[in-house]
Motif scaffolding. Structure first.
Motif, PDB file in Angstrom:
ATOM      1  N   VAL A 155       0.943  -1.398  -0.054  1.00 42.13           N
ATOM      2  CA  VAL A 155      -0.282  -0.455   0.039  1.00 42.13           C
ATOM      3  C   VAL A 155       1.195   1.538   0.210  1.00 42.13           C
ATOM      4  O   VAL A 155       1.495   1.373   0.780  1.00 42.13           O
ATOM      5  CB  VAL A 155      -0.928   0.050   1.330  1.00 42.13           C
ATOM      6  CG1 VAL A 155      -1.890   1.555   1.020  1.00 42.13           C
ATOM      7  CG2 VAL A 155      -1.793  -1.178   1.668  1.00 42.13           C
ATOM      8  N   ARG A 156       0.792   2.006  -0.761  1.00 39.31           N
ATOM      9  CA  ARG A 156       1.094   3.487  -0.801  1.00 39.31           C
ATOM     10  C   ARG A 156      -0.368   4.359  -0.766  1.00 39.31           C
ATOM     11  O   ARG A 156      -0.930   4.776  -1.543  1.00 39.31           O
ATOM     12  CB  ARG A 156       1.699   3.795  -2.270  1.00 39.31           C
ATOM     13  CG  ARG A 156       1.963   5.278  -2.432  1.00 39.31           C
ATOM     14  CD  ARG A 156       3.149   5.831  -3.703  1.00 39.31           C
ATOM     15  NE  ARG A 156       3.985   4.535  -3.317  1.00 39.31           N
ATOM     16  CZ  ARG A 156       5.032   3.814  -4.432  1.00 39.31           C
ATOM     17  NH1 ARG A 156       5.153   4.430  -6.030  1.00 39.31           N
ATOM     18  NH2 ARG A 156       6.167   3.424  -4.540  1.00 39.31           N
ATOM     19  N   VAL A 157       0.344   5.313   0.023  1.00 42.83           N
ATOM     20  CA  VAL A 157      -0.962   6.447   0.110  1.00 42.83           C
ATOM     21  C   VAL A 157      -0.169   7.544  -0.472  1.00 42.83           C
ATOM     22  O   VAL A 157       0.905   8.404  -0.271  1.00 42.83           O
ATOM     23  CB  VAL A 157      -0.901   7.045   1.947  1.00 42.83           C
ATOM     24  CG1 VAL A 157      -2.249   8.335   1.902  1.00 42.83           C
ATOM     25  CG2 VAL A 157      -2.068   5.560   2.454  1.00 42.83           C
ATOM     26  N   LEU A 158      -0.624   8.122  -1.745  1.00 43.39           N
ATOM     27  CA  LEU A 158      -0.574   9.256  -2.322  1.00 43.39           C
ATOM     28  C   LEU A 158      -1.011  10.700  -1.459  1.00 43.39           C
ATOM     29  O   LEU A 158      -1.678  11.267  -1.527  1.00 43.39           O
ATOM     30  CB  LEU A 158      -0.764   9.565  -3.992  1.00 43.39           C
ATOM     31  CG  LEU A 158      -0.732   8.832  -4.470  1.00 43.39           C
ATOM     32  CD1 LEU A 158      -1.519   8.200  -5.533  1.00 43.39           C
ATOM     33  CD2 LEU A 158       0.357   8.345  -4.108  1.00 43.39           C
ATOM     34  N   TRP A 159       0.175  11.271  -0.680  1.00 40.48           N
ATOM     35  CA  TRP A 159      -0.409  12.532   0.889  1.00 40.48           C
ATOM     36  C   TRP A 159      -0.538  13.671   0.188  1.00 40.48           C
ATOM     37  O   TRP A 159      -1.730  13.548   0.212  1.00 40.48           O
ATOM     38  CB  TRP A 159       1.151  12.251   1.195  1.00 40.48           C
ATOM     39  CG  TRP A 159       0.772  12.944   2.283  1.00 40.48           C
ATOM     40  CD1 TRP A 159       1.356  14.707   2.833  1.00 40.48           C
ATOM     41  CD2 TRP A 159       0.586  12.846   4.334  1.00 40.48           C
ATOM     42  NE1 TRP A 159       0.612  14.988   3.979  1.00 40.48           N
ATOM     43  CE2 TRP A 159       0.441  14.258   5.062  1.00 40.48           C
ATOM     44  CE3 TRP A 159       0.311  11.647   4.489  1.00 40.48           C
ATOM     45  CZ2 TRP A 159      -0.324  13.953   5.860  1.00 40.48           C
ATOM     46  CZ3 TRP A 159      -0.301  11.053   5.935  1.00 40.48           C
ATOM     47  CH2 TRP A 159      -0.144  12.735   6.584  1.00 40.48           C
ATOM     48  N   GLU A 160      -0.025  13.936  -0.985  1.00 44.36           N
ATOM     49  CA  GLU A 160      -0.784  15.074  -1.233  1.00 44.36           C
ATOM     50  C   GLU A 160      -1.427  15.093  -2.573  1.00 44.36           C
ATOM     51  O   GLU A 160      -2.284  16.383  -2.025  1.00 44.36           O
ATOM     52  CB  GLU A 160       0.843  16.193  -2.408  1.00 44.36           C
ATOM     53  CG  GLU A 160       1.840  15.991  -1.659  1.00 44.36           C
ATOM     54  CD  GLU A 160       1.835  17.235  -0.122  1.00 44.36           C
ATOM     55  OE1 GLU A 160       1.252  17.534  -0.740  1.00 44.36           O
ATOM     56  OE2 GLU A 160       2.152  17.200   0.459  1.00 44.36           O
ATOM     57  N   LEU A 161      -2.347  13.958  -2.266  1.00 44.21           N
ATOM     58  CA  LEU A 161      -3.622  13.516  -3.241  1.00 44.21           C
ATOM     59  C   LEU A 161      -4.469  13.245  -2.085  1.00 44.21           C
ATOM     60  O   LEU A 161      -5.541  12.811  -1.968  1.00 44.21           O
ATOM     61  CB  LEU A 161      -3.532  12.976  -4.580  1.00 44.21           C
ATOM     62  CG  LEU A 161      -3.081  13.272  -5.813  1.00 44.21           C
ATOM     63  CD1 LEU A 161      -3.041  12.355  -6.426  1.00 44.21           C
ATOM     64  CD2 LEU A 161      -3.159  14.918  -6.363  1.00 44.21           C
ATOM     65  N   THR A 162      -4.389  13.490  -0.833  1.00 43.37           N
ATOM     66  CA  THR A 162      -5.186  13.664   0.161  1.00 43.37           C
ATOM     67  C   THR A 162      -5.079  15.136   0.962  1.00 43.37           C
ATOM     68  O   THR A 162      -3.947  15.538   1.189  1.00 43.37           O
ATOM     69  CB  THR A 162      -4.984  12.573   1.055  1.00 43.37           C
ATOM     70  OG1 THR A 162      -3.916  12.475   1.958  1.00 43.37           O
ATOM     71  CG2 THR A 162      -4.834  11.096   0.716  1.00 43.37           C
TER      72      THR A 162
END
Length: 207
Positions: free
Chosen positions: A176-183
């Protein structure tokens, strides 16, 4: 372009979570252009969008609990439940997927929070029951059968539905990778705690 084994999961990109909406996330509208561009570039062979889709008398709404106000907490099914303003009510404009995104590129639209008595932050599991044994939405099986081994997560809200979806994706066996700047979060005050929870869950955070 990512390989066929990687899916993009767009969480709850809906008007009610934008500034001016029923339950606005901090700068929630700022991520819409980036997510729209990501889908338009077709970098992911598999795209899943989730849609908060509550009945009007949903148990998570403060309006359903006499004397309670939004953002207070109660016990529901043995867990702490934040009480929310009425939001993403089925069939309302605020519950629609954001109109500035071309959702024709989504392979699956998963509606969650549809059961009156049960909240559903995660795309993978309902909110009640032990952490790793809550009732499943069926998304993990759908992704596994398509050969997906890695999930990238974006959307709203970073500190609730994105976080829970990422954690449950990891529990379900995906990288899993969270696209931090797109949250974006409901409140940025919890960003450090969210980062810690993601790291502790073995989840990659992409700047």
């Amino acid at each position: 372009m990512y390989g066929n084994d990687t899916a993009l999961l767009v969480i709850d990109l809906q008007p009610d979570f934008m500034p001016g909406g029923a339950l606005p996330c901090h700068q929630g509208d700022a991520i819409v252009p980036g997510i729209a561009a990501l889908l338009a570039r077709r970098h992911y062979a598999t795209v899943v969008a989730t849609q908060d889709w509550h009945p009007a008398d949903h148990a998570s709404f403060a309006s359903q609990h006499a004397g309670r106000r939004p953002f207070e907490s109660i016990q529901l099914h043995g867990h702490a439940q934040t009480l929310w303003p009425d939001h993403c009510v089925q069939g309302t404009a605020g519950a629609a997927l954001h109109p500035q995104v071309d959702w024709n590129n989504a392979d699956l639209i998963l509606r969650k929070g549809t059961h009156r008595q049960v909240d559903s932050y995660s795309a993978f599991r309902e909110n009640h029951g032990p952490r790793g044994d809550r009732p499943a939405t069926g998304l993990a099986g759908w992704l596994h059968e398509r050969g997906i081994t890695e999930v990238h997560v974006c959307g709203l809200a970073r500190d609730y539905c994105v976080l829970w979806s990422a954690q449950d994706a990891a529990i379900s066996g995906f990288r899993v990778r969270v696209l931090w700047e797109l949250t974006r979060p409901v409140s940025p005050d919890g960003d450090e705690a969210t980062r810690i929870a993601l790291i502790e869950g073995g989840i990659d955070i992409a700047a």
